[in-house]
Design a protein around this motif. Structure first.
Motif, short mmCIF file in Angstrom:
data_model
loop_
_atom_site.label_atom_id
_atom_site.label_comp_id
_atom_site.label_asym_id
_atom_site.label_seq_id
_atom_site.Cartn_x
_atom_site.Cartn_y
_atom_site.Cartn_z
N GLU A 380 -4.86 5.70 1.17
CA GLU A 380 -5.18 6.52 2.59
C GLU A 380 -6.29 7.17 2.75
N ARG A 381 -7.14 7.36 1.58
CA ARG A 381 -8.33 8.05 1.91
C ARG A 381 -9.33 7.03 2.10
N LYS A 382 -9.08 5.84 1.56
CA LYS A 382 -10.27 4.78 1.80
C LYS A 382 -9.96 4.19 3.44
N VAL A 383 -8.68 3.97 3.80
CA VAL A 383 -8.56 3.68 5.21
C VAL A 383 -9.18 4.43 6.26
N LYS A 384 -9.17 5.76 5.88
CA LYS A 384 -9.86 6.85 6.97
C LYS A 384 -11.09 6.53 6.98
N ARG A 385 -11.95 5.75 6.29
CA ARG A 385 -13.27 5.48 6.33
C ARG A 385 -13.66 4.18 7.16
N LYS A 404 -0.29 5.40 12.20
CA LYS A 404 0.43 4.77 11.06
C LYS A 404 1.18 3.39 11.59
N ILE A 405 1.58 3.52 12.68
CA ILE A 405 2.19 2.31 13.04
C ILE A 405 1.28 0.98 13.18
N GLU A 406 -0.09 1.49 13.94
CA GLU A 406 -0.95 0.41 14.10
C GLU A 406 -1.56 -0.37 12.81
N LEU A 407 -1.74 0.92 11.71
CA LEU A 407 -2.39 0.55 10.54
C LEU A 407 -1.66 -0.58 9.80
N ASN A 408 -0.25 -0.37 10.09
CA ASN A 408 0.67 -1.09 9.26
C ASN A 408 1.01 -2.61 10.08
N ARG A 409 0.56 -2.59 11.24
CA ARG A 409 1.14 -3.75 11.98
C ARG A 409 0.49 -5.26 11.53
N LYS A 410 1.16 -5.96 11.40
CA LYS A 410 0.55 -7.17 10.96
C LYS A 410 -0.13 -8.15 11.84
N THR A 428 -4.04 -3.57 8.58
CA THR A 428 -5.33 -2.99 8.10
C THR A 428 -5.05 -2.36 6.68
N MET A 429 -3.80 -1.83 6.43
CA MET A 429 -3.41 -1.30 5.12
C MET A 429 -3.53 -2.34 4.00
N ASP A 430 -2.85 -3.72 4.50
CA ASP A 430 -3.09 -4.87 3.58
C ASP A 430 -4.45 -5.17 3.15
#
Length: 766
Positions: A380-385, A404-410, A428-430
């Motif tokens: 979570e800390r790294k994705v915010k960068r 959050k939805i967009e960050l986890n959208r494939k 993006t999280m992946d």
């Protein structure tokens, strides 16, 4: 003629003029248009040239036309004369007319402007052809000559910088004004340059898509050749692209590009440049591309080029040049052959190490605290960068669920793997989770006698990982820093043969007493070791005893003299490598030992030339006596102990490196198993390697797994093995330099072999 005939003709004319007013109108209109054209055209051209009230926009000055400033890429050249890459806005590099093959010139002229040698910049017959095409709705190409196209490419006549108030209206008005400027410039070009020079100017400026500008870069990009090596079908393909670089791009539209190539070949047949049999044979050939886009992410020494770019930008700003348009030649110390060997060695080892790393962690994540507990908020800390997160917050708001939805959208994504790039569906999280699991590395190799950097590997893949781990990154060096602790002790009179007990002293700092264990977790065996043996085994216990004797502030001063420039905390733990340093400065400092106490500042630029070959600046390096040559040579002997002493941390080096050769080295591993180091010294090369995660909280599965001997040393070994297989590089095996005056009266490096065990404890040191 009879008078009766003359009278009849006069009567016919009178009847037409009197009884046919439409005829009079036509004649009047024709004469009116004729006078408008004869007077209006020169007036219009004059107004375009004078540009009153900025209606038409500026024209290049006569001086600019006579000395066209084409924007050429700046080239980085290795010590062995190879091109490492270029810096460019538009990737182009010039060639002279003499460097162009006649078949290419002939193909260009026949296809694009077959009356090129007959006109003076404007081909009125081609304008009639264009007009006919418009009337019959059967357009067959534009009417621009090669000279006009050269004018357009050189001075960007269709760009905003030459646009006036009328041109801003767009449409036919803008096109007419741009065309007029091209006519004017073409006329001046024809007066100033020969036909051959105009062809060279044109081919140096025309775009070929895929970031290739000019024939030289196009030949390199599409065929991996120089222009003079092009064949007729290859020349025909490139010339055919000029009629639509996107439409006829052979990478995206190979069939379309092949058809256009064959159209050009047919023109060559029509103009008798090739026979019918040749045409049939060449038209049947496949495209036979050797495609390679040149940019800062590809080629060799990518990390080095990125670091060099920042330095060159500062130089250009100071000296009034543009790095991307001035066509500079930047000569460097990098040896392209050694660079390739370093990159090969890195890839071979890191591919295997990453596989072992992934297997060891399994489904667990490698970002853990000092106590081995996974850091749940790490991702979570790294994705915010990331730029993606920042854009989503700007669009939806920081607390919106949509973020959050967009960050986890494939979505479709191309990712790096050690088996080659592949396409996948990742969110993006992946992506953040995937890439932070990769181990990174840095390797730099330097000639200690000159300070010249010969190879620079800043990471595992510059396309996906931009951060340089040679000079940009700074990490704790672990036990590799011990060389400066021992070096200070040797300088102050200690001998490599002096013996110390393997027992940790109790040190009192700020009211707290602490003892430092060895890497095996014990506070010492009570065995006596020589300093050479202690350094070879990397005993923390002996290092701390020396730190107590020499004092931290004196060790800092010694490291400074040897070449360490980073901030160093003058504390006891410094001896174990707790202050961050770069791999670049560590290699420079170790080179001071090999160079018998003379510190030579590492450098990598030898000279800079302008596009005409004039030397703008020569570069030399700085030298200073860091310590005396006897101290330095004794430290060489100490570092060789890692290879030669039983239990030495460098004994894993292969015979391919050590046989018939004097080699030394020092491993380093941080306590939290985040960093593995190895600095290796040979008589003519000093090479440093670092391995670890991009974040300090990314740990190796265990201390032994991440030890410098396992994580970093193999890259040095593979690299030097390759170097020694190539004698033409000029770095053979051999012996280190000896002090000119010897080691001093009665001094020797031969130590009696004996060990003693004691049971005493050391006193508390304030």
């Amino acid at each position: 003629m009879k008078s009766s005939d003359s009278s009849l003709l006069h009567r016919i004319k009178s009847i037409l003029l009197i009884r046919k007013p439409w005829f009079r109108k036509i004649v009047k209109t024709i004469w009116t248009l004729f006078f408008i054209f004869m007077i209006g055209t020169p007036l219009y051209v004059y107004l375009v040239m004078e540009n009153p009230w900025n209606l038409f926009g500026p024209l290049p000055s006569l001086r600019a036309i006579e000395n066209p400033e084409n924007d050429f890429s700046s080239e980085v050249i290795s010590a062995d004369g190879a091109s490492l890459g270029r810096y460019f806005w538009y990737h182009r590099s010039q060639v002279t007319y003499e460097q162009l093959p006649p078949l290419l010139v002939r193909t260009l002229v026949i296809s694009e402007d077959h009356r090129f040698y007959e006109h003076a910049g404007m081909d009125f017959w081609s304008y009639l052809r264009v007009l006919k095409g418009v009337i019959t709705l059967n357009a067959q190409g534009g009417g621009s000559t090669l000279t006009q196209q050269t004018a357009k490419n050189l001075f960007r006549t269709r760009g905003k910088e030459l646009q006036g108030k009328l041109g801003a209206l767009g449409g036919p008005v803008e096109l007419l004004i741009s065309k007029t400027k091209e006519w004017i410039i073409a006329y001046e070009l024809e007066k100033t340059f020969t036909k051959e020079e105009i062809i060279a100017l044109y081919l140096n400026t025309v775009p070929f898509n895929n970031n290739a500008y000019g024939i030289k870069v196009a030949a390199e990009t599409y065929f991996g050749k120089q222009p003079k090596e092009l064949t007729i079908p290859e020349a025909a393909l490139l010339v055919g692209m000029l009629q639509g670089t996107t439409r006829f791009n052979p990478i995206d539209y190979p069939e379309r590009a092949r058809d256009k190539r064959n159209d050009v070949l047919f023109k060559l047949y029509q103009h008798s440049y090739i026979s019918e049999a040749q045409y049939d044979s060449l038209a049947a050939l496949p495209l036979q591309l050797n495609f390679s886009v040149q940019n800062q992410n590809h080629g060799i020494a990518t990390y080095f080029r990125r670091i060099l770019e920042a330095e060159m930008q500062a130089w250009c700003k100071e000296h009034g040049y543009n790095l991307y348009e001035s066509g500079l030649k930047i000569y460097t110390t990098i040896d392209s052959r050694m660079q390739r060997l370093g990159e090969e060695a890195m890839a071979e080892h890191m591919r295997k190490l990453q596989r072992d790393f992934d297997q060891a962690w399994g489904k667990r994540n490698p970002w853990v605290s000092e106590h081995g507990v996974e850091m749940k908020d790490f991702l979570e800390r790294k994705v915010k960068r990331t730029d993606t997160y920042k854009a989503l917050v700007k669009r939806y708001g920081e607390k919106s669920d949509s973020v959050k939805i967009e960050l986890n959208r494939k979505k479709h994504m191309r990712i790096f793997t050690w088996r080659g790039d592949r396409d996948t569906l990742f969110s993006t999280m992946d992506s953040v989770r995937y890439y932070y699991r990769f181990l990174q590395t840095g390797m730099v190799s330097m000639d200690p006698r000159t300070g010249a950097i010969k190879a620079w590997v800043g990471g595992i893949n510059h396309v996906y990982f931009k951060y340089d781990h040679v000079r940009q990154a700074k990490r704790q060096p672990g036990s590799t820093f011990k060389a400066f602790v021992y070096g200070k002790a040797i300088e102050d009179g200690y001998s490599p043969c002096d013996k110390f007990m393997d027992l940790s002293p109790s040190i009192k700092v700020n009211g707290t007493v602490y003892r430092v264990p060895n890497s095996n977790g014990t506070f010492g065996s009570g065995t006596k070791y020589t300093l050479r043996q202690a350094l070879a085994r990397s005993l923390n216990t002996v290092t701390m005893q020396l730190m107590e004797q020499e004092k931290p502030e004196n060790v800092v001063a010694f490291a400074r003299r040897m070449g360490i420039t980073s901030d160093l905390d003058p504390v006891y733990s410094l001896g174990l490598g707790t202050s961050d340093v770069s791999l670049y400065e560590m290699v420079g400092a170790y080179s001071s030992f090999v160079n018998l106490g003379v510190y030579i500042k590492p450098y990598y630029i030898t000279r800079i030339e302008d596009r005409y070959g004039n030397v703008l600046e020569n570069f030399s390096t700085e030298k200073k006596q860091a310590t005396d040559e006897r101290t330095a040579y004794k430290m060489i002997h100490m570092l060789r102990g890692g290879v030669e002493e039983e239990g030495g941390g460098s004994r894993a080096l292969s015979p391919a490196v050590t046989e018939h050769n004097e080699v030394g080295g020092k491993t380093g591993t941080t306590d939290n198993a985040s960093d593995g180091w190895f600095i290796g010294i040979t008589p003519n090369l000093v090479t440093g390697v670092w391995v670890g995660g991009d974040e300090r909280s990314i740990h190796f599965p265990s201390w032994s797994f991440g030890s410098g001997g396992r994580s970093a040393l193999p890259i040095f070994d593979k690299y030097m093995s390759r170097v020694y297989r190539h004698s033409e590089l000029g770095y053979p095996k051999g012996q280190f330099m000896r002090p000119a005056t010897g080691l001093g009266e009665g001094a020797t490096l031969d130590c009696p072999e004996e060990t003693e065990e004691v049971e005493e404890e050391f006193k508390i040191v304030e």
